[in-house]
Enzyme design. Structure first.
Site, PDB file in Angstrom:
ATOM      1  N   GLU A 253      -9.884  -6.399 -14.126  1.00 13.93           N
ATOM      2  CA  GLU A 253      -9.976  -5.815 -15.034  1.00 13.93           C
ATOM      3  C   GLU A 253      -8.805  -4.768 -14.548  1.00 13.93           C
ATOM      4  O   GLU A 253      -8.943  -3.157 -14.428  1.00 13.93           O
ATOM      5  CB  GLU A 253     -11.581  -5.436 -16.100  1.00 13.93           C
ATOM      6  CG  GLU A 253     -11.964  -6.110 -17.043  1.00 13.93           C
ATOM      7  CD  GLU A 253     -12.863  -6.080 -17.630  1.00 13.93           C
ATOM      8  OE1 GLU A 253     -12.142  -4.620 -18.092  1.00 13.93           O
ATOM      9  OE2 GLU A 253     -12.899  -6.649 -18.646  1.00 13.93           O
TER      10      GLU A 253
ATOM     11  N   ASP B 156     -18.236   1.144 -16.429  1.00 15.02           N
ATOM     12  CA  ASP B 156     -19.559   2.204 -17.676  1.00 15.02           C
ATOM     13  C   ASP B 156     -20.501   2.144 -16.716  1.00 15.02           C
ATOM     14  O   ASP B 156     -21.290   2.335 -16.698  1.00 15.02           O
ATOM     15  CB  ASP B 156     -19.393   0.729 -18.811  1.00 15.02           C
ATOM     16  CG  ASP B 156     -20.243  -0.776 -18.549  1.00 15.02           C
ATOM     17  OD1 ASP B 156     -19.603  -1.293 -17.198  1.00 15.02           O
ATOM     18  OD2 ASP B 156     -20.677  -0.947 -18.933  1.00 15.02           O
TER      19      ASP B 156
ATOM     20  N   TYR C  25     -13.635 -10.512 -25.687  1.00 14.51           N
ATOM     21  CA  TYR C  25     -15.308  -9.347 -26.308  1.00 14.51           C
ATOM     22  C   TYR C  25     -14.796  -9.633 -27.802  1.00 14.51           C
ATOM     23  O   TYR C  25     -15.422  -8.976 -28.591  1.00 14.51           O
ATOM     24  CB  TYR C  25     -15.713  -8.343 -26.023  1.00 14.51           C
ATOM     25  CG  TYR C  25     -16.469  -8.122 -23.591  1.00 14.51           C
ATOM     26  CD1 TYR C  25     -17.666  -8.162 -24.829  1.00 14.51           C
ATOM     27  CD2 TYR C  25     -15.229  -8.177 -22.903  1.00 14.51           C
ATOM     28  CE1 TYR C  25     -18.401  -8.168 -23.042  1.00 14.51           C
ATOM     29  CE2 TYR C  25     -16.602  -7.487 -22.333  1.00 14.51           C
ATOM     30  CZ  TYR C  25     -17.378  -8.070 -22.120  1.00 14.51           C
ATOM     31  OH  TYR C  25     -17.951  -7.928 -20.806  1.00 14.51           O
TER      32      TYR C  25
ATOM     33  N   GLU D 177     -16.018 -13.026 -18.630  1.00 16.25           N
ATOM     34  CA  GLU D 177     -17.684 -12.042 -19.862  1.00 16.25           C
ATOM     35  C   GLU D 177     -17.347 -11.962 -20.687  1.00 16.25           C
ATOM     36  O   GLU D 177     -16.336 -12.688 -21.785  1.00 16.25           O
ATOM     37  CB  GLU D 177     -17.204 -10.595 -19.071  1.00 16.25           C
ATOM     38  CG  GLU D 177     -17.594 -10.222 -17.788  1.00 16.25           C
ATOM     39  CD  GLU D 177     -17.083  -8.961 -17.540  1.00 16.25           C
ATOM     40  OE1 GLU D 177     -16.781  -7.888 -18.442  1.00 16.25           O
ATOM     41  OE2 GLU D 177     -17.282  -8.411 -16.356  1.00 16.25           O
TER      42      GLU D 177
HETATM   43  C1  GCB Z   1     -15.590  -5.660 -19.364  1.00 15.00           C
HETATM   44  C2  GCB Z   1     -16.403  -4.749 -17.451  1.00 15.00           C
HETATM   45  C3  GCB Z   1     -17.556  -4.858 -17.518  1.00 15.00           C
HETATM   46  C4  GCB Z   1     -18.285  -3.961 -18.979  1.00 15.00           C
HETATM   47  C5  GCB Z   1     -18.463  -4.576 -20.649  1.00 15.00           C
HETATM   48  C6  GCB Z   1     -18.829  -3.970 -21.288  1.00 15.00           C
HETATM   49  O1  GCB Z   1     -14.890  -6.031 -19.472  1.00 15.00           O
HETATM   50  O2  GCB Z   1     -15.730  -5.492 -17.125  1.00 15.00           O
HETATM   51  O3  GCB Z   1     -17.262  -3.693 -16.214  1.00 15.00           O
HETATM   52  O4  GCB Z   1     -20.298  -3.403 -18.282  1.00 15.00           O
HETATM   53  O5  GCB Z   1     -17.093  -5.082 -19.966  1.00 15.00           O
HETATM   54  O6  GCB Z   1     -20.099  -3.708 -21.026  1.00 15.00           O
HETATM   55  O7  GCB Z   1     -17.965  -3.380 -21.789  1.00 15.00           O
END
Ligand code: GCB
Length: 572
Positions: A394, A162, A446, A482
């Site tokens: 990832e 992204d 997430y 993350e």
């Molecule tokens: C992830 C990625 C990261 C993105 C993030 C997101 O898993 O490693 O590069 O910016 O999610 O905010 O979606």
């Protein structure tokens, strides 16, 4: 390669500043000089400097040019031209002669220009820069004929990650000199906590011996087959540690026939990192990683090196009581890593391999990945702040083709450096197939954002469940590398809901509560340190807003809670 410095035997100047710039609107005809379309700043990304959309989105060839004079007192020396990074691909011409090229942005490359550079005339330096990614590059690009769900398919520009694919000469350009007779080509310093320091080096040209001095100790080593190796001990060495950056300097002199050919000082820290059971040990004590994933990203300059931004970012890390960050998702500037050495910040240094997709991987992808990983380890291995390598972020490591690929990466790093743990950052949780090759499991999760939106309590249960399954399978320390929520600074909601500062705070604190309840979790890295620019896509509102800080580095609400939490040591 060693970081260029001015010493008693070496000169150095930088070619930063204003360069000429033109898009390659037709092939050829640029290497001997061209009529500029624009002026451009070096170091900087070019994408956000101009007002026209077509410049911002240009990924095909662009040309940079500038002229420079060589001071006549440097005549007779060996002259080297160095680029600290050109993204993604740089091809360099000096006075019309092609010097060579370099692929994969973010790592340095250099050319011996002694026979090409002029002393009696102005020199013309032209650089072709290109940012086209493919299935053969690292990171990969252009995969969207067959997008993976959730891989940012269909965004503009089209990348499987992204962050905005900034391009340009994003780090300094340097010219340095050495004697033609003999020079230090590379040096490796490895330490143990009893103060033992092993130093080995490679020599270009020739020399009889290397004379090393450090902290009142002096040793000599013969140069054999263009290399030397020796060791010495610093009695009562002060260890390098978190926010306690004790540093030493070893002066290396290369001598032949009583003549000093080269002198170079390498800085290092005495410290040990290892993984034991469910702990990462720094100097024998468990260390819990609290901090962030980051980006090199700032308005206007994009990914260009900017010392002021770097200083501000580290001030904020100190203020919030963080101790670490991961160089997501590529090697950061060497100047920034040097600052971490000087300030005592722990770094997980990551290869620029984000979203490797095994549906498309070719042998050339692996070759590019191995090459850039080797360049990263060579560049960063003397920096004490770098405490762990991350070979990728990832990848589709739930596919069997990933197994030999990651085995090869892990073997390469370990062959080059046995003094640091190695990790790989997965998004496949317990379905990951490659964790046997790594010391620490890094995982991006997430819940509460991409699934279970708005449901903090459910997200906490989900996180616990996932981590338990992962630990049951991998039996290794896990770092949550993350987690987080997009948040618009200034948006408030009671009760909390997605995008509000309250929601980011509740979710992050809730996640941390679960992690700290699980003894094998060795770190919490929030995504992200600051908001950053992305490609355009309906899931991003003016960029990725998961920053704890805004893009101009002001705190969102969560920061004040983290500052309090992180003030208390995790391990007594
Ligand atoms: C992830 C990625 C990261 C993105 C993030 C997101 O898993 O490693 O590069 O910016 O999610 O905010 O979606």
């Amino acid at each position: 390669m060693i970081y260029p410095k001015r010493t008693r035997t070496r000169d150095l100047f930088e070619l930063n500043g204003i360069w000429d710039f033109a898009r390659e609107l037709q092939p050829g005809g640029f290497a001997d000089g061209f009529v500029p379309e624009k002026q451009v700043a070096v170091p900087s990304s070019f994408n956000d400097l101009f007002t026209e959309e077509e410049f911002r989105m240009w990924h095909k060839g662009v040309w940079y040019q500038r002229r420079f004079d060589m001071p006549k007192m440097l005549k007779g020396e060996r002259i080297v031209l160095r680029f600290n990074s050109v993204s993604y691909r740089g091809e360099v011409f000096l006075n019309g002669t092609r010097l060579g090229d370099h692929e994969t942005g973010y790592t340095p490359f250099e050319f011996d220009i002694t026979d090409v550079v002029g002393f009696d005339k102005e020199n013309l330096l032209c650089v072709r820069v290109e940012n086209l990614l493919s299935t053969d590059t690292v990171p990969m690009g252009n995969l969207n004929n067959k997008p993976e769900p959730g891989q940012f398919a269909g965004q503009y520009p089209d990348t499987p990650f992204d962050f905005f694919p900034y391009s340009g000469i994003q780090r300094p350009v340097m010219v340095y000199t050495t004697s033609k007779k003999g020079w230090l080509e590379s040096v490796v310093v490895a330490t143990s906590n009893d103060g033992t320091v092993n130093v080995s080096g490679k020599i270009g040209g020739g020399a009889e011996k290397a004379v090393l001095s450090c902290d009142g100790v002096r040793v000599e080593a013969l140069v054999v087959d263009g290399a030397f190796a020796t060791s010495f001990k610093i009695e009562g060495a002060r260890l390098w540690d978190v926010w306690e950056p004790n540093l030493y300097h070893v002066a290396i002199q290369l001598v032949a026939g009583g003549e000093l050919l080269d002198e170079y000082t390498q800085r290092f820290g005495v410290r040990e990192v290892k993984v034991e059971g469910n702990r990462i040990l720094l100097n024998g004590k468990p260390v819990y990683f609290q901090g962030f994933g980051r980006h090199e990203d700032f308005p206007i300059i994009g990914k260009g090196l900017n010392h002021s931004v770097n200083i501000r970012d580290h001030e904020l890390l100190k203020w919030i009581n963080a101790n670490s960050y991961r160089t997501t998702h590529y090697p950061y500037s060497e100047e920034l890593i040097q600052l971490c050495d000087e300030q005592g910040i722990l770094i997980i240094s990551e290869a620029p391999a984000v979203s490797i997709n095994f549906e498309f991987v070719t042998e050339r992808t692996l070759a590019a990945h191995l090459k850039v990983l080797a360049e990263l380890v060579e560049r960063d291995r003397n920096y004490p702040s770098v405490v762990m390598w991350s070979v990728a972020n990832e990848a589709t490591t739930n596919r069997p083709e990933s197994i030999p690929y990651f085995k090869a990466l892990s073997e390469l790093v370990r062959a080059m450096d046995s003094t640091r743990p190695v990790t790989m950052i997965t998004c496949k949780a317990e379905h990951d197939l490659v964790m046997e090759f790594f010391d620490v499991v890094g995982v991006n999760l997430y819940p509460g954002w991409y699934h279970l939106p708005g449901q903090v309590e459910e997200a906490k249960k989900d996180l616990r469940h996932t981590l338990e399954k992962m630990y049951a399978k991998f039996q290794k320390p896990i770092m949550v590398t993350e987690f987080g929520a997009d948040t618009i600074a200034g948006l408030h909601a009671l009760p909390a809901e997605q995008w509000s500062e309250e929601y980011q705070t509740e979710l992050i604190l809730g996640m941390i509560e679960v992690m700290r309840d699980l003894d094998y979790v060795v770190g919490e890295h929030i995504w992200n340190f600051a908001d950053f620019r992305t490609a355009q896509n309906f899931v991003r509102v003016g960029g990725n807003k998961k920053g704890a800080f805004t893009r101009d580095r002001q705190p969102k609400m969560v920061c004040h809670f983290l500052k309090k939490l992180w003030a208390q040591p995790r391990y007594p």
